[in-house]
Design a protein around this motif. Sequence first.
Motif, PDB file in Angstrom:
ATOM      1  N   GLY A 132       0.733  -1.352  -0.029  1.00  0.00           N
ATOM      2  CA  GLY A 132       0.019   0.080  -0.327  1.00  0.00           C
ATOM      3  C   GLY A 132       0.797   1.242   0.029  1.00  0.00           C
ATOM      4  O   GLY A 132       0.520   2.166  -0.680  1.00  0.00           O
ATOM      5  N   LEU A 157      -5.643   1.096  -5.319  1.00  0.00           N
ATOM      6  CA  LEU A 157      -5.108   1.626  -4.028  1.00  0.00           C
ATOM      7  C   LEU A 157      -6.597   1.209  -2.896  1.00  0.00           C
ATOM      8  O   LEU A 157      -5.964   1.090  -1.846  1.00  0.00           O
ATOM      9  CB  LEU A 157      -5.076   3.118  -3.839  1.00  0.00           C
ATOM     10  N   LEU A 160      -6.436  -2.471  -2.195  1.00  0.00           N
ATOM     11  CA  LEU A 160      -5.469  -2.744  -1.286  1.00  0.00           C
ATOM     12  C   LEU A 160      -5.775  -2.576   0.192  1.00  0.00           C
ATOM     13  O   LEU A 160      -5.411  -3.176   0.893  1.00  0.00           O
ATOM     14  CB  LEU A 160      -4.062  -2.219  -1.687  1.00  0.00           C
ATOM     15  N   GLY A 161      -6.717  -1.313   0.202  1.00  0.00           N
ATOM     16  CA  GLY A 161      -6.964  -0.718   1.583  1.00  0.00           C
ATOM     17  C   GLY A 161      -7.916  -1.969   2.020  1.00  0.00           C
ATOM     18  O   GLY A 161      -7.791  -2.427   3.216  1.00  0.00           O
ATOM     19  N   THR A 164      -6.030  -5.127   2.960  1.00  0.00           N
ATOM     20  CA  THR A 164      -5.391  -4.991   4.183  1.00  0.00           C
ATOM     21  C   THR A 164      -6.333  -5.249   5.241  1.00  0.00           C
ATOM     22  O   THR A 164      -5.932  -5.877   6.247  1.00  0.00           O
ATOM     23  CB  THR A 164      -4.534  -3.808   4.335  1.00  0.00           C
TER      24      THR A 164
END
Length: 188
Positions: A132, A157, A160-161, A164
């Motif tokens: 990230g 992005l 990916l957040g 995570t």
Amino acid sequence: MTTYIPSLTLPRFVFEQPAISIALPMAVGAGIGYSTRPDESQKLYRKLKQPPFNPPGWLFGPVWTALYATMGYTAWRAWTTGTTSFDPETVKLAKQGATLYTIQLALNFAWMPLFFGFYRPIEAAVDLVALGGVTSCLTYVWGKVDPVCGWLLAPYLGWLGFATYLCVGCGYLNNWDFSAATKEEKAE
């Protein structure tokens, strides 16, 4: 930030050819997905305690395919736009982004084997946090080369957040230990 490091950067021809630039992350991502035995990964995914809002397992393949294609197109576009610029700063940023892109691809490709192959949720979570961060820098750098490239990386992005959150949530809910689920999976 980083600088352009040729030894840590994919060869120029990858960025200069749109078909290669798009196909590379898709092919390697699919190869890694299949090498981690999708049937077993799906079984493990279902056995692990999951955080709220976890999507069905079948959704990951189509989402990652679209994200890999978009990041490949973005790599080609940023490189082509940047390296043909008359502004030396834009050329520098395009090359710097190519190094960041290569690093983020390596981190991206490492996650699935860490999580599903080696059952290492802590290392997979650390990998995602690093991914990230690198991708955020990449988005900023290539966004300066071509604002469209920055916007094209925004969904990546965002995902990916979310990834995570899912990885850390799954690790936490399973006490950062997948051994019970993997034993159950192997017993079947």
